[in-house]
Design an enzyme around this catalytic site. Sequence first.
Site, short mmCIF file in Angstrom:
data_model
loop_
_atom_site.label_atom_id
_atom_site.label_comp_id
_atom_site.label_asym_id
_atom_site.label_seq_id
_atom_site.Cartn_x
_atom_site.Cartn_y
_atom_site.Cartn_z
N GLU A 179 8.77 9.42 -5.41
CA GLU A 179 8.22 8.13 -5.79
C GLU A 179 9.42 7.21 -5.94
O GLU A 179 10.17 7.30 -6.92
CB GLU A 179 7.44 8.24 -7.11
CG GLU A 179 6.27 9.21 -7.09
CD GLU A 179 5.07 8.70 -6.31
OE1 GLU A 179 5.13 7.57 -5.78
OE2 GLU A 179 4.06 9.42 -6.24
N GLU A 238 1.90 0.01 -0.50
CA GLU A 238 2.77 1.18 -0.45
C GLU A 238 2.84 1.78 0.92
O GLU A 238 3.90 2.22 1.37
CB GLU A 238 2.30 2.26 -1.44
CG GLU A 238 3.23 3.43 -1.45
CD GLU A 238 2.63 4.70 -1.97
OE1 GLU A 238 3.37 5.70 -2.02
OE2 GLU A 238 1.45 4.71 -2.31
N HIS A 296 0.03 7.95 2.85
CA HIS A 296 -1.08 7.05 3.11
C HIS A 296 -1.07 6.54 4.55
O HIS A 296 -0.39 7.09 5.40
CB HIS A 296 -1.11 5.93 2.09
CG HIS A 296 -0.92 6.41 0.67
ND1 HIS A 296 -1.84 7.19 0.03
CD2 HIS A 296 0.12 6.28 -0.18
CE1 HIS A 296 -1.40 7.50 -1.19
NE2 HIS A 296 -0.20 6.97 -1.33
#
Length: 307
Positions: free
Chosen positions: A267, A134, A97
């Site tokens: 993750e 995040e 991201h």
Amino acid sequence: MRQRRAQAGPAGVAGLLALLVTGLLAGCAGSANALPQSGGSAAAAVPSTGSASPTGLAGPAVQPAGTAPSQSPVASPAGTAATRPLAGQVIVLDPGHNGGNGSHPAIIDRLVNVITEWKPCDTAGAETDGGYPEHAFNFNVAVRLARLLRADGAKVILTRHNDDGVGPCVTQRAEIGNRAHADAAISIHADGGPPTGRGFEVIAPGLVPGHNAAIIGPSHRLALDIRNAYHRLTREPYSDYVGTQGLDVRTDLGGLNLSTVPKVFIECANMRNAADAARLTNPRFRQRVAVALAAGFLAFLAPNSHP
């Protein structure tokens, strides 16, 4: 990206591991060393807003689309092969991201071809209930990890060098690793799973016939090395809501489908779970995450270099 479509000094992880662990990266017994079959679990990519990186580590701004950013100008101390076990290795870090994604939907919502389907160029990612994004977590961990790997002699390339830009698209992130002819690559994320779910998972690429057969074996070995080191050093549990014993295989992630170099996703924990969120927002835990990931790369690329 829940979507199916106390700082360490400059010493490298090899030195830290000599103090922290003996036999750190021994594989788990039995079925724990087998990856699950390709298929359907969803992984969460969580957004991260820009936490400040240590001076001199962030490097230049994100490069133009489709080009590999240059290595950040962080000098590594001179040393022997024993103290610089990753000398000559190229490692690509992909902090998932970006801080500006959420305010530029026209850019990140554009569909791109990831071979098995068409998916958005990127997403904004997840965040904790307290608002820690995040994308900030991902970038902060990547900066810490880059410092450790460079101290051990690796050439480290980041897919982005700040946390207030937009993108790059998942296709471009894969291409950065490909153009660098990386020896290994990782996409760093934190999940946005169910609030009752805890733990981490490492995602390896599934076979996409005609595209990624050459990297399936080495990527699976990388997944095991990262999983083993991460579990042992962070003490984060395996995910209890996705994957199997901290491992998963997927064919819907463009960053894996399009890679021509060994690559995995991680993750690191579930941002929507209160216990995991408390750890993810703690700088000491983020440093531990970086040390664990560096240990995984060391096991994969220089397996005889640690105690």
